[in-house]
Scaffold this motif. Structure first.
Motif, PDB file in Angstrom:
ATOM      1  N   VAL A 263       0.826  -1.201   0.000  1.00 17.88           N
ATOM      2  CA  VAL A 263       0.000   0.000   0.000  1.00 17.88           C
ATOM      3  C   VAL A 263       0.864   1.257   0.000  1.00 17.88           C
ATOM      4  N   ALA A 264       1.915   1.254   0.797  1.00 18.44           N
ATOM      5  CA  ALA A 264       2.768   2.444   0.895  1.00 18.44           C
ATOM      6  C   ALA A 264       3.397   2.784  -0.452  1.00 18.44           C
ATOM      7  N   ASP A 265       3.851   1.768  -1.172  1.00 17.47           N
ATOM      8  CA  ASP A 265       4.444   2.023  -2.489  1.00 17.47           C
ATOM      9  C   ASP A 265       3.413   2.535  -3.479  1.00 17.47           C
ATOM     10  N   VAL A 266       2.167   2.036  -3.389  1.00 18.37           N
ATOM     11  CA  VAL A 266       1.109   2.535  -4.271  1.00 18.37           C
ATOM     12  C   VAL A 266       0.820   4.001  -3.982  1.00 18.37           C
ATOM     13  N   MET A 267       0.796   4.376  -2.696  1.00 12.63           N
ATOM     14  CA  MET A 267       0.555   5.780  -2.340  1.00 12.63           C
ATOM     15  C   MET A 267       1.685   6.683  -2.847  1.00 12.63           C
ATOM     16  N   THR A 268       2.906   6.186  -2.758  1.00 15.37           N
ATOM     17  CA  THR A 268       4.045   6.971  -3.258  1.00 15.37           C
ATOM     18  C   THR A 268       3.946   7.155  -4.763  1.00 15.37           C
ATOM     19  N   LEU A 269       3.586   6.093  -5.473  1.00 13.08           N
ATOM     20  CA  LEU A 269       3.445   6.194  -6.925  1.00 13.08           C
ATOM     21  C   LEU A 269       2.310   7.139  -7.298  1.00 13.08           C
ATOM     22  N   LEU A 270       1.196   7.094  -6.572  1.00 15.71           N
ATOM     23  CA  LEU A 270       0.089   8.009  -6.833  1.00 15.71           C
ATOM     24  C   LEU A 270       0.506   9.456  -6.614  1.00 15.71           C
ATOM     25  N   ASN A 271       1.244   9.713  -5.559  1.00 13.19           N
ATOM     26  CA  ASN A 271       1.698  11.078  -5.295  1.00 13.19           C
ATOM     27  C   ASN A 271       2.586  11.591  -6.425  1.00 13.19           C
ATOM     28  N   GLY A 272       3.459  10.725  -6.960  1.00 13.32           N
ATOM     29  CA  GLY A 272       4.299  11.143  -8.077  1.00 13.32           C
ATOM     30  C   GLY A 272       3.488  11.452  -9.321  1.00 13.32           C
ATOM     31  N   ILE A 273       2.420  10.677  -9.554  1.00 16.67           N
ATOM     32  CA  ILE A 273       1.564  10.921 -10.723  1.00 16.67           C
ATOM     33  C   ILE A 273       0.844  12.253 -10.595  1.00 16.67           C
ATOM     34  N   LEU A 274       0.290  12.524  -9.414  1.00 16.79           N
ATOM     35  CA  LEU A 274      -0.454  13.772  -9.217  1.00 16.79           C
ATOM     36  C   LEU A 274       0.465  14.983  -9.218  1.00 16.79           C
ATOM     37  N   SER A 275       1.696  14.813  -8.748  1.00 14.01           N
ATOM     38  CA  SER A 275       2.634  15.942  -8.728  1.00 14.01           C
ATOM     39  C   SER A 275       3.047  16.376 -10.128  1.00 14.01           C
ATOM     40  N   LYS A 276       2.878  15.500 -11.124  1.00 18.31           N
ATOM     41  CA  LYS A 276       3.200  15.850 -12.508  1.00 18.31           C
ATOM     42  C   LYS A 276       2.046  16.569 -13.200  1.00 18.31           C
ATOM     43  N   GLY A 277       0.938  16.787 -12.473  1.00 19.18           N
ATOM     44  CA  GLY A 277      -0.182  17.535 -13.029  1.00 19.18           C
ATOM     45  C   GLY A 277      -1.272  16.689 -13.638  1.00 19.18           C
ATOM     46  N   PHE A 278      -1.214  15.368 -13.500  1.00 16.39           N
ATOM     47  CA  PHE A 278      -2.253  14.515 -14.066  1.00 16.39           C
ATOM     48  C   PHE A 278      -3.491  14.537 -13.175  1.00 16.39           C
ATOM     49  N   ASP A 279      -4.645  14.453 -13.804  1.00 14.70           N
ATOM     50  CA  ASP A 279      -5.904  14.464 -13.071  1.00 14.70           C
ATOM     51  C   ASP A 279      -6.142  13.095 -12.441  1.00 14.70           C
TER      52      ASP A 279
END
Length: 624
Positions: A263-279
């Protein structure tokens, strides 16, 4: 430097054979030309950029060709074909209904239909975006469309067929154009790239084809944009950067991490996706499409349903081998629910995070120890049982100590300890909402499951802080369910209450009944029933036997199943173990009839003769 022409115009099909993705329709049109079986009106409908107007122009060119080929195509050499190619043909008229949608434009067009063609066989009128015509224009067009001159053919094109009048549609041959498939778009883009001398990666063309959403014109426009950005070498990384498309590699990583419950790795990956400006919403939709493709890749017969390149299909098949069907079904269900709730959510990121956490916990074993970001399984229930057991034992000791003190018959202090004792005793005794608390003077009091020695006189009602029944939000049947309810109904009233025999009056009976109804209203499953129970009439037939008169058969049927619990509750609060409550349905004699003003006046006059004479002598008027 020659003039630049965009690919959508430069590579526009000029023959039926060069039309992409509409082979069945072009074959039908070619056969109609070859056999000479031409209709007077055609309706081409379908999504944008799939070749409706292009096919209409090719068809108009072919039917006016002076020497068409045996396959049904135009020769391209006759005067009519040359005039069409050079844009000077007088037999083909195009009308944009989006900007010429008035009745006067249609009337001018109708005037043109009267003039026969100078060269060729037919005058062809192509009306694009025909659904934009006004109602008056449609009505003016009806008669001519039904019976046009022999030398006139109408070709109507639209993206919204449902907006056209049914009377127009019924006069046309309808051709429904399909969306372009991803492989079909990729093949055409390869042809354009080879013609232009542009190098490419097939995965990059796949991204362009998916972005086009079934429209060839959109695909060619995106292709020109990507070719300009990549300077003649279209690569996958450059395309996703130029089009701001989320890399599909992220979806593969999320599924791999979810299979391992990271779960922690999924949250980290999600944060990286959102930080790039993706909806976040588009990310969820993309992940749902990815899971769907993985599910399709599990069976050989459904692999063809994946609109992707062969290399991408192979990657889906490899990940499908590591996924169980139940995991994919559950993931699709969770992601679909997130998509439904996303628009209404006030905290969209939190919703997406919770969704990904649920996906990452699908394969987690029930017996696994709870960890960071993982579901607590069954340990949460045992933990609560332990805490409640310790709390109840402590409170019971405090209540017993308080009861044995000399001042136990005085009012209980308004303290937090008293509040805790009341709530804990309710949970320990597993009472129903009928017995959980009683409303007196705007406050709630509770009866402990451990009852001290009974004093000589009836205990006075204690004013305590109002107990909120949020902890008792369960249904009436769920609190008193299973063995506990069955045991109580079989045993009837408890031994302590059964030994009590305090007398009660009609007022006491009514007061405790209303208090019981108010407690039942705290449960949403019994709120409606408790409201109707307020209207039950109680009467003592042979003390201590009580009859509960219901206003109708429906209320009687609803009360009958819970009557044993009602009787236990009333016996407890009336301190009379001999009470029996029998429900029945009201009869006409039980109903109190409201007298009319005239009947009331007549009754008063008959019962009070002196008042009648005084009323007549003073000439009074009795107002109701």
């Amino acid at each position: 430097m020659s003039e630049y022409i965009v690919s959508a115009r430069k590579y526009r099909p000029m023959t039926f054979d060069s039309v992409v993705g509409q082979s069945s329709l072009t074959t039908t049109l070619k056969n109609a030309v070859a056999t000479g079986k031409l209709a007077h009106a055609y309706l081409f409908c379908g999504p944008r950029g799939v070749g409706k107007t292009t096919c209409a122009r090719i068809f108009a060119k072919v039917i006016n060709c002076l020497s068409p080929t045996a396959t049904g195509d135009a020769c391209g050499e006759c005067e009519s074909c040359k005039a069409f190619n050079e844009g000077r043909s007088l037999n083909i008229f195009e009308l944009d209904a989006a900007s010429n949608n008035g009745v006067e434009h249609i009337k001018a067009l109708m005037e043109q239909t009267r003039i026969p063609p100078q060269t060729g066989k037919y005058k062809v009128f192509i009306i694009d975006e025909v659904h934009m015509l006004s109602a008056a224009a449609f009505n003016a067009f009806l008669k001519t469309l039904e019976e046009p001159p022999a030398h006139v053919i109408f070709i109507l094109a639209t993206t919204e067929k449902h907006k056209i009048l049914p009377t127009i549609i019924s006069r046309c041959q309808i051709y429904d154009f399909e969306r372009m498939s991803v492989p079909g778009i990729i093949n055409h883009l390869k042809h354009v790239a080879d013609s232009e001398g542009i190098t490419y990666e097939e995965q990059a063309l796949n991204i362009i084809a998916e972005k086009a959403d079934g429209g060839m014109r959109d695909a060619l426009s995106i292709f020109d944009q990507a070719a300009s950005f990549c300077q003649g070498n279209i690569t996958y990384q450059k395309v996703i950067e130029d089009l701001n498309v989320l890399d599909a590699e992220n979806y593969f990583k999320i599924i791999d991490l979810a299979l391992e419950n990271k779960v922690a790795d999924v949250m980290t990956l999600l944060n990286g996706i959102l930080s790039k400006g993706f909806d976040a919403g588009q990310m969820v939709n993309g992940l749902a499409s990815h899971v769907r493709n993985v599910l399709m890749a599990q069976q050989p017969q459904t692999v063809q349903l994946i609109e992707a390149s062969e290399a991408q299909q192979q990657r889906y098949a490899e990940q499908a081998k590591r996924c169980k069907p139940k995991f994919l079904y559950d993931a699709l269900k969770i992601l679909n629910q997130c998509d439904v709730s996303y628009r209404l959510s006030s905290n969209k990121r939190l919703l997406v995070e919770l969704t990904l956490i649920q996906v990452a916990q699908i394969t987690q074993e029930e017996a696994e120890a709870p960890g960071v970001g993982r579901r607590p399984c069954k340990r949460l229930k045992s933990l609560f049982k332990k805490i409640m057991g310790e709390m109840q034992s402590t409170v019971a000791a405090q209540v017993a100590t308080t009861a044995n003190t000399p001042s136990s018959n005085t009012a209980m202090p308004n303290t937090a300890a008293a509040h805790t004792a009341a709530v804990s005793s309710q949970q320990n005794s597993q009472e129903t909402p009928l017995q959980s608390s009683r409303q007196v003077g705007g406050h709630a009091s509770a009866t402990s499951s451990i009852t001290p020695a009974k004093p000589a006189e009836k205990p006075r009602i204690v004013s305590a802080p109002k107990v909120k029944l949020a902890s008792l939000s369960g249904s009436f049947s769920s609190i008193m369910s299973g063995p506990a309810r069955k045991k109580q109904e079989e045993q009837g009233i408890s031994g302590e209450v059964a030994n009590e025999n305090e007398r009660f009056t009609d007022d006491d009976l009514r007061r405790e009944w209303l208090a019981m109804c108010n407690r039942m209203m705290q449960s949403k499953n019994f709120n409606a029933l408790a409201t109707r129970m307020h209207n039950v009439q109680l009467r003592i037939t042979e003390y201590p036997n009580v009859e509960a008169v219901c206003e109708n058969q429906i209320l009687f049927a609803d009360i009958q199943p819970i009557m044993p619990r009602i009787q236990v509750t009333m016996a407890t609060y009336l301190h009379n173990g001999s009470i029996t409550i029998t429900p029945c349905v009201s009869t006409p004699k039980d109903t109190v009839q409201r007298l009319s003003p005239a009947a009331f006046k007549q009754k008063v006059m008959e019962n009070h003769p002196d008042f009648a004479s005084f009323y007549a002598e003073m000439q009074l008027e009795l107002e109701m």
